[in-house]
Design a protein around this motif. Structure first.
Motif, PDB file in Angstrom:
ATOM      1  N   ALA A  66       0.865  -1.189   0.000  1.00 30.25           N
ATOM      2  CA  ALA A  66       0.000   0.000   0.000  1.00 30.25           C
ATOM      3  C   ALA A  66       0.897   1.232   0.000  1.00 30.25           C
ATOM      4  CB  ALA A  66      -0.895  -0.002   1.225  1.00 30.25           C
ATOM      5  N   TRP A  67       0.473   2.258  -0.738  1.00 27.30           N
ATOM      6  CA  TRP A  67       1.285   3.467  -0.783  1.00 27.30           C
ATOM      7  C   TRP A  67       0.416   4.707  -0.708  1.00 27.30           C
ATOM      8  CZ3 TRP A  67       0.039   0.799  -5.183  1.00 27.30           C
ATOM      9  CH2 TRP A  67      -0.499   1.527  -6.247  1.00 27.30           C
ATOM     10  N   TYR A  68       1.071   5.797  -0.331  1.00 27.07           N
ATOM     11  CA  TYR A  68       0.381   7.077  -0.233  1.00 27.07           C
ATOM     12  C   TYR A  68       1.394   8.198  -0.465  1.00 27.07           C
ATOM     13  CZ  TYR A  68       2.510   7.353   4.401  1.00 27.07           C
ATOM     14  OH  TYR A  68       3.415   7.390   5.436  1.00 27.07           O
ATOM     15  N   TYR A  69       0.879   9.352  -0.827  1.00 28.46           N
ATOM     16  CA  TYR A  69       1.692  10.546  -1.039  1.00 28.46           C
ATOM     17  C   TYR A  69       1.341  11.540   0.057  1.00 28.46           C
ATOM     18  CZ  TYR A  69       2.667   8.488  -5.568  1.00 28.46           C
ATOM     19  OH  TYR A  69       3.069   7.633  -6.566  1.00 28.46           O
ATOM     20  N   ALA A  70       2.202  11.664   1.054  1.00 30.41           N
ATOM     21  CA  ALA A  70       1.932  12.576   2.169  1.00 30.41           C
ATOM     22  C   ALA A  70       1.886  14.027   1.697  1.00 30.41           C
ATOM     23  CB  ALA A  70       2.986  12.395   3.253  1.00 30.41           C
ATOM     24  N   GLU A  71       2.772  14.376   0.787  1.00 31.16           N
ATOM     25  CA  GLU A  71       2.833  15.734   0.229  1.00 31.16           C
ATOM     26  C   GLU A  71       2.947  15.628  -1.288  1.00 31.16           C
ATOM     27  OE1 GLU A  71       2.419  18.515   1.907  1.00 31.16           O
ATOM     28  OE2 GLU A  71       2.294  17.463   3.821  1.00 31.16           O
ATOM     29  N   PRO A  72       1.855  15.280  -1.967  1.00 27.53           N
ATOM     30  CA  PRO A  72       1.942  15.115  -3.422  1.00 27.53           C
ATOM     31  C   PRO A  72       2.203  16.443  -4.129  1.00 27.53           C
ATOM     32  CG  PRO A  72      -0.341  15.060  -2.726  1.00 27.53           C
ATOM     33  CD  PRO A  72       0.494  15.081  -1.473  1.00 27.53           C
ATOM     34  N   ASN A  73       2.756  16.329  -5.326  1.00 26.41           N
ATOM     35  CA  ASN A  73       2.900  17.512  -6.172  1.00 26.41           C
ATOM     36  C   ASN A  73       1.514  18.078  -6.471  1.00 26.41           C
ATOM     37  OD1 ASN A  73       5.669  17.122  -6.238  1.00 26.41           O
ATOM     38  ND2 ASN A  73       5.587  15.924  -8.124  1.00 26.41           N
ATOM     39  N   ASP A  74       1.462  19.334  -6.859  1.00 30.79           N
ATOM     40  CA  ASP A  74       0.184  19.999  -7.122  1.00 30.79           C
ATOM     41  C   ASP A  74      -0.686  19.229  -8.112  1.00 30.79           C
ATOM     42  OD1 ASP A  74       0.833  22.009  -5.360  1.00 30.79           O
ATOM     43  OD2 ASP A  74       1.445  23.428  -6.915  1.00 30.79           O
ATOM     44  N   ALA A  75      -0.068  18.631  -9.119  1.00 28.67           N
ATOM     45  CA  ALA A  75      -0.827  17.907 -10.145  1.00 28.67           C
ATOM     46  C   ALA A  75      -1.579  16.704  -9.573  1.00 28.67           C
ATOM     47  CB  ALA A  75       0.107  17.446 -11.258  1.00 28.67           C
ATOM     48  N   ALA A  76      -1.121  16.199  -8.427  1.00 29.78           N
ATOM     49  CA  ALA A  76      -1.734  15.012  -7.829  1.00 29.78           C
ATOM     50  C   ALA A  76      -2.409  15.329  -6.496  1.00 29.78           C
ATOM     51  CB  ALA A  76      -0.669  13.925  -7.635  1.00 29.78           C
ATOM     52  N   ASN A  77      -2.742  16.571  -6.265  1.00 28.90           N
ATOM     53  CA  ASN A  77      -3.296  16.982  -4.974  1.00 28.90           C
ATOM     54  C   ASN A  77      -4.571  16.235  -4.599  1.00 28.90           C
ATOM     55  OD1 ASN A  77      -2.744  18.635  -2.717  1.00 28.90           O
ATOM     56  ND2 ASN A  77      -4.524  19.882  -3.269  1.00 28.90           N
ATOM     57  N   LYS A  78      -5.344  15.760  -5.591  1.00 32.45           N
ATOM     58  CA  LYS A  78      -6.600  15.072  -5.263  1.00 32.45           C
ATOM     59  C   LYS A  78      -6.381  13.735  -4.551  1.00 32.45           C
ATOM     60  CE  LYS A  78      -7.516  12.654  -9.644  1.00 32.45           C
ATOM     61  NZ  LYS A  78      -8.478  12.528 -10.729  1.00 32.45           N
ATOM     62  N   ILE A  79      -5.143  13.204  -4.537  1.00 27.79           N
ATOM     63  CA  ILE A  79      -4.894  11.942  -3.822  1.00 27.79           C
ATOM     64  C   ILE A  79      -4.167  12.165  -2.500  1.00 27.79           C
ATOM     65  CG2 ILE A  79      -5.058  10.420  -5.825  1.00 27.79           C
ATOM     66  CD1 ILE A  79      -1.941  10.414  -5.881  1.00 27.79           C
ATOM     67  N   LYS A  80      -4.024  13.405  -2.081  1.00 24.35           N
ATOM     68  CA  LYS A  80      -3.430  13.670  -0.765  1.00 24.35           C
ATOM     69  C   LYS A  80      -4.346  13.073   0.300  1.00 24.35           C
ATOM     70  CE  LYS A  80      -1.475  17.164   2.189  1.00 24.35           C
ATOM     71  NZ  LYS A  80      -0.948  18.519   2.259  1.00 24.35           N
ATOM     72  N   GLY A  81      -3.756  12.365   1.247  1.00 25.97           N
ATOM     73  CA  GLY A  81      -4.543  11.744   2.301  1.00 25.97           C
ATOM     74  C   GLY A  81      -5.259  10.481   1.847  1.00 25.97           C
ATOM     75  N   MET A  82      -4.765   9.870   0.765  1.00 25.88           N
ATOM     76  CA  MET A  82      -5.405   8.662   0.240  1.00 25.88           C
ATOM     77  C   MET A  82      -4.366   7.558   0.076  1.00 25.88           C
ATOM     78  SD  MET A  82      -8.126  10.303  -2.399  1.00 25.88           S
ATOM     79  CE  MET A  82      -9.474   9.195  -2.019  1.00 25.88           C
ATOM     80  N   VAL A  83      -4.837   6.315   0.085  1.00 30.43           N
ATOM     81  CA  VAL A  83      -3.970   5.137   0.041  1.00 30.43           C
ATOM     82  C   VAL A  83      -4.388   4.246  -1.118  1.00 30.43           C
ATOM     83  CG1 VAL A  83      -3.183   3.101   1.346  1.00 30.43           C
ATOM     84  CG2 VAL A  83      -3.731   5.222   2.558  1.00 30.43           C
ATOM     85  N   ALA A  84      -3.397   3.748  -1.874  1.00 34.79           N
ATOM     86  CA  ALA A  84      -3.653   2.826  -2.984  1.00 34.79           C
ATOM     87  C   ALA A  84      -2.944   1.501  -2.713  1.00 34.79           C
ATOM     88  CB  ALA A  84      -3.174   3.421  -4.301  1.00 34.79           C
ATOM     89  N   PHE A  85      -3.297   0.486  -3.494  1.00 36.77           N
ATOM     90  CA  PHE A  85      -2.818  -0.873  -3.240  1.00 36.77           C
ATOM     91  C   PHE A  85      -2.334  -1.557  -4.503  1.00 36.77           C
ATOM     92  CE2 PHE A  85      -6.158   0.230  -0.255  1.00 36.77           C
ATOM     93  CZ  PHE A  85      -5.584  -0.075   0.962  1.00 36.77           C
ATOM     94  N   TRP A  86      -1.478  -2.540  -4.329  1.00 35.55           N
ATOM     95  CA  TRP A  86      -1.018  -3.401  -5.413  1.00 35.55           C
ATOM     96  C   TRP A  86      -0.524  -4.710  -4.813  1.00 35.55           C
ATOM     97  CZ3 TRP A  86       4.312  -4.193  -7.416  1.00 35.55           C
ATOM     98  CH2 TRP A  86       5.272  -3.914  -6.479  1.00 35.55           C
ATOM     99  N   ASN A  87       0.154  -5.527  -5.608  1.00 35.46           N
ATOM    100  CA  ASN A  87       0.826  -6.734  -5.146  1.00 35.46           C
ATOM    101  C   ASN A  87      -0.105  -7.733  -4.470  1.00 35.46           C
ATOM    102  OD1 ASN A  87       3.134  -8.314  -4.989  1.00 35.46           O
ATOM    103  ND2 ASN A  87       3.682  -7.560  -2.958  1.00 35.46           N
ATOM    104  N   GLY A  88      -1.202  -8.024  -5.138  1.00 36.95           N
ATOM    105  CA  GLY A  88      -2.094  -9.068  -4.645  1.00 36.95           C
ATOM    106  C   GLY A  88      -3.254  -8.603  -3.797  1.00 36.95           C
ATOM    107  N   ILE A  89      -3.351  -7.315  -3.536  1.00 33.60           N
ATOM    108  CA  ILE A  89      -4.526  -6.797  -2.816  1.00 33.60           C
ATOM    109  C   ILE A  89      -5.681  -6.775  -3.811  1.00 33.60           C
ATOM    110  CG2 ILE A  89      -5.541  -4.848  -1.589  1.00 33.60           C
ATOM    111  CD1 ILE A  89      -3.233  -6.153  -0.042  1.00 33.60           C
ATOM    112  N   ASP A  90      -6.787  -7.424  -3.440  1.00 29.63           N
ATOM    113  CA  ASP A  90      -7.964  -7.469  -4.320  1.00 29.63           C
ATOM    114  C   ASP A  90      -8.788  -6.209  -4.136  1.00 29.63           C
ATOM    115  OD1 ASP A  90      -7.447 -10.036  -5.381  1.00 29.63           O
ATOM    116  OD2 ASP A  90      -8.316 -10.965  -3.601  1.00 29.63           O
ATOM    117  N   ILE A  91      -9.089  -5.552  -5.259  1.00 28.60           N
ATOM    118  CA  ILE A  91      -9.928  -4.353  -5.241  1.00 28.60           C
ATOM    119  C   ILE A  91     -11.215  -4.719  -5.962  1.00 28.60           C
ATOM    120  CG2 ILE A  91     -10.166  -1.928  -5.871  1.00 28.60           C
ATOM    121  CD1 ILE A  91      -7.832  -2.464  -3.949  1.00 28.60           C
TER     122      ILE A  91
END
Length: 92
Positions: A66-91
């Protein structure tokens, strides 16, 4: 949307953001008891520096899944405070 590991829901939200095909879940939708911060960081040219969590459920650990951007660049500000998943996590 639900994120699942080892047949257990580890995050659930109706308000995910999709970026590059990944669902980003609001931080308050993850079940913190399953998450452990790790030392791994990576850098995305347009999103910024990512930090990672490992997830452990019933004794099974999925390292840095799971990963997150604590201080994302301005272009990605909409995912600040959000968590994404990979590597076998079922979505679903």
């Amino acid at each position: 949307m639900k994120a699942m590991w080892n047949n257990v829901v580890i995050a659930e939200s109706d308000n995910t953001e999709i970026v590059e095909g990944n669902h980003y879940f609001p931080f308050d939708s993850i079940k913190l008891e399953f998450f452990t911060k790790t030392e791994l960081t990576t850098v995305c040219g347009w999103k910024g520096k990512a930090n990672y969590y490992s997830v452990t459920v019933d004794g099974k650990t999925n390292k840095d899944c799971a990963w997150y951007y604590a201080e994302p660049n301005d272009a990605a500000n909409k995912i600040k405070g959000m968590v994404a998943f990979w590597n076998g996590i079922d979505i679903k």
